[in-house]
Design a protein around this motif. Structure first.
Motif, mmCIF file in Angstrom:
data_model
loop_
_atom_site.group_PDB
_atom_site.id
_atom_site.type_symbol
_atom_site.label_atom_id
_atom_site.label_comp_id
_atom_site.label_asym_id
_atom_site.label_seq_id
_atom_site.Cartn_x
_atom_site.Cartn_y
_atom_site.Cartn_z
ATOM 1 N N GLN A 36 -6.364 -4.600 -3.058
ATOM 2 C CA GLN A 36 -5.740 -3.295 -3.268
ATOM 3 C C GLN A 36 -4.260 -3.419 -3.578
ATOM 4 O OE1 GLN A 36 -6.771 -0.532 -0.080
ATOM 5 N NE2 GLN A 36 -8.530 -1.828 0.374
ATOM 6 N N TRP A 48 -5.390 -5.554 3.213
ATOM 7 C CA TRP A 48 -5.318 -4.727 2.000
ATOM 8 C C TRP A 48 -5.803 -5.528 0.799
ATOM 9 C CZ3 TRP A 48 -4.614 0.323 2.486
ATOM 10 C CH2 TRP A 48 -3.977 0.796 3.640
ATOM 11 N N PRO A 58 0.821 -1.218 0.000
ATOM 12 C CA PRO A 58 0.000 0.000 0.000
ATOM 13 C C PRO A 58 0.854 1.268 0.000
ATOM 14 C CG PRO A 58 -0.032 -1.018 2.171
ATOM 15 C CD PRO A 58 0.677 -1.975 1.253
ATOM 16 N N LYS A 92 -5.950 5.118 6.571
ATOM 17 C CA LYS A 92 -6.597 3.959 7.192
ATOM 18 C C LYS A 92 -6.406 3.928 8.714
ATOM 19 C CE LYS A 92 -6.937 -1.036 6.897
ATOM 20 N NZ LYS A 92 -6.787 -2.171 6.010
#
Length: 152
Positions: free
Chosen positions: A120, A117, A83, A91
């Motif tokens: 993503q 995640w 990420p 987040k």
């Protein structure tokens, strides 16, 4: 025989205000936290190899079609390895335990079976980084990440 009331006695005013005072004190402590040296944290992250998987800003969702089509198609088809740090900051912004939990994840690696995640990023787990970064430096980098502005 003495009869006692079925309800407990009213809570005194200082006890009723305790949760409010605790929140105010926590906010003041957080506001008083020293500013993070972002340039130093970024150098540490670079030296530890963090940028091999992470980036600061999220990738744009719409690739420019004027670029080399095959490169844009390949990059758009694959999710990022890890990420973007602005997404991490967003987040975990209001998670009081995030600093310690994320520092432990940096040092000890992430659990590949914990899909926090999912969809993503790739399904790769972050390896343990104790050999690449000290605990103090990892904590500084995580503090910096959590201080980043929203990704939006």
């Amino acid at each position: 025989m003495t009869v006692r009331a079925a309800f407990p006695s009213p809570v005194s005013a200082p006890l009723r205000l305790w949760p409010v005072l605790a929140l105010l004190a926590a906010g003041a402590a957080q506001a008083a936290a020293p500013a993070v040296d972002g340039a130093r944290a970024e150098r540490i992250a670079q030296g530890a190899g963090c940028f091999g998987c992470h980036q600061i800003d999220p990738r744009p969702t719409d690739e420019d079609e004027d670029d080399d089509q095959s490169a844009a198609t390949t990059a758009a088809a694959r999710p990022p390895i890890a990420p973007a740090w602005r997404n991490v900051a967003t987040k975990y912004r209001h998670d009081g335990g995030a600093l310690e939990r994320l520092t432990r994840a940096v040092l000890g690696g992430s659990n590949p079976y914990d899909p926090h995640w999912k969809y993503q990023v790739t399904g790769l787990a972050m390896p343990a980084n104790r050999v690449a970064i000290s605990e103090d430096d990892a904590r500084l980098v995580v503090r910096w990440i959590l201080s980043l502005d929203d990704a939006d």
